[in-house]
Design an enzyme around this catalytic site. Sequence first.
Site, short mmCIF file in Angstrom:
data_model
loop_
_atom_site.label_atom_id
_atom_site.label_comp_id
_atom_site.label_asym_id
_atom_site.label_seq_id
_atom_site.Cartn_x
_atom_site.Cartn_y
_atom_site.Cartn_z
N HIS A 96 40.85 30.41 4.98
CA HIS A 96 40.72 29.42 3.91
C HIS A 96 40.40 28.05 4.50
O HIS A 96 41.02 27.65 5.49
CB HIS A 96 42.02 29.33 3.10
CG HIS A 96 42.00 28.27 2.05
ND1 HIS A 96 41.21 28.34 0.92
CD2 HIS A 96 42.66 27.07 1.97
CE1 HIS A 96 41.40 27.26 0.18
NE2 HIS A 96 42.28 26.46 0.80
N SER A 105 0.93 47.98 5.88
CA SER A 105 0.53 47.68 4.50
C SER A 105 -0.33 46.43 4.49
O SER A 105 -0.45 45.73 5.50
CB SER A 105 1.78 47.47 3.63
OG SER A 105 2.52 46.35 4.10
N ASP A 138 5.99 50.53 6.71
CA ASP A 138 5.53 50.18 5.36
C ASP A 138 4.59 51.21 4.77
O ASP A 138 4.55 51.40 3.55
CB ASP A 138 4.82 48.82 5.39
CG ASP A 138 5.78 47.66 5.61
OD1 ASP A 138 6.99 47.90 5.78
OD2 ASP A 138 5.31 46.51 5.60
N LEU A 154 9.00 35.10 -4.80
CA LEU A 154 10.15 34.23 -5.03
C LEU A 154 10.37 33.27 -3.87
O LEU A 154 10.59 32.07 -4.08
CB LEU A 154 11.41 35.09 -5.21
CG LEU A 154 11.86 35.43 -6.62
CD1 LEU A 154 13.17 36.21 -6.56
CD2 LEU A 154 12.03 34.18 -7.46
N ALA A 174 10.16 39.71 -3.56
CA ALA A 174 10.69 38.90 -2.46
C ALA A 174 9.70 37.86 -1.98
O ALA A 174 10.04 36.67 -1.82
CB ALA A 174 11.10 39.82 -1.30
#
Length: 470
Positions: free
Chosen positions: A436, A144, A308, A185, A182
């Site tokens: 924990h 792409s 892609d 951002l 994506a």
Amino acid sequence: MVETLRCDVAVIGGGTAGISAERAARKNGASTLMIDPEFNGTTCANVGCMPSKLLIAAAKEAHRIGQAGLFGIKVGDMRIDGPAVMRRVRSERDRFARLTRDSIAELPDDVTLRARARFDGPNRLLLDDGRAVEAKSIVIATGSSPALPGPFAELGDRVITSDGVFELEELPRRLAVVGSGAIGLELAQAFARLGVDVALFDKGERMAKIRCPRVHAALRTIIETDMPVHLGVDVSPEADENGVVVRWSGSHSGEAHFDLLLAALGRPPQLDGLDLEKADIELDENGVPLHDRATMRCGESGIFIAGDVASDLPLLHEASHDGAIAGRNAAALPAPIETERHVSFSIVFTDPTTASIGESEADGAVTGHADFSDQGRARVEGRNRGTLTLYAAAPDGRLIGADLVAPAGEHLAHMLAWAIQSGKTASDLLELPFYHPTIEEGLKQALRTICAATPITLPQDQDTGTPPGA
């Protein structure tokens, strides 16, 4: 007379999908040719995954140092050396790209052809060096390239795409980022945390294709701490002598001036020049060959597609999987083997991490939510932001998907993707150990909600769980 080369499987494209396809075909006994005009490495190494993560790593370190005061640690004035940041990005990027080129160079000499190919029939290719290739099967893996519509292209050197952003020698002072997928951002937040005055624009109302409104709201709040976000707007850019004037209208309107505009408007498949009309295969409305994701075969032809260019899920792990499936089936023609695909799985490397996995609430699911604002380990580390939504199928609480923006999100997302693909229920996960204090404990809140909404008995030793804030 045209020199004609013959093989079992010809692969057009030497990126991630093409390399994977050629390897799989040869491994399954086929003679192969891989055709590419440059063999310059993969999109991931050159302009995608790796250089973007290098920039993000620098931004993350700057942000970490800037947060030191939260822990009672006083640091001097931090100065970001933009040229040094970009030099490291390019240096390490070049190393990754060199390694991919080295792996291609290790292929047998008679496998790679440096040329451009176009179809001259369903089983015949013409090369721009005057030769031809005849193959029993052909794999299209041409990748792409960034979209740059007319009004943006007219900005000239005032606009960049993800293919050119890492060549910047200095950080811009003011940057407009158009597109909140994506790429947009990740780069917008990284530049903002490196001291660039960034504004983010998108004509859509959802960033990163997040499906859950609750998760999207949390993501927007997080991103807006670093920059103004303008969603639901149309952008009209115009170059001037000092940079770019951006005007926007839609959900609201405004105007601002920037030094540079980053166009993150998607990466359409590279199909120009392939002469697909001669391949005798059916195309969709966007000109992409119709294909079966279980085999990557185009109809009943001997043509396969991967990566892609297939316009399915433009992610490296999907491209690699596509290539392996296409190459194996191209070698096996006429008896292709169907492959069960991995659960859909995408990560956006914001801070905290954003991810979407599998199916969503729209598919008729039971939901469970987890809030990380008061999660123990997240609060200890000063990264207690974000939320998570799990989707499960009724009546058994089998996990089918998730949306999240959460600390340690890439690790939580992997755990959930594995659990979903393995067919685990919320109850199954609650029977497993949770150490924990860890971020992983934050999942329990969502898992218990799902168990409460399904006729499943909550595991006895997990009923009470960890107290909030502990």
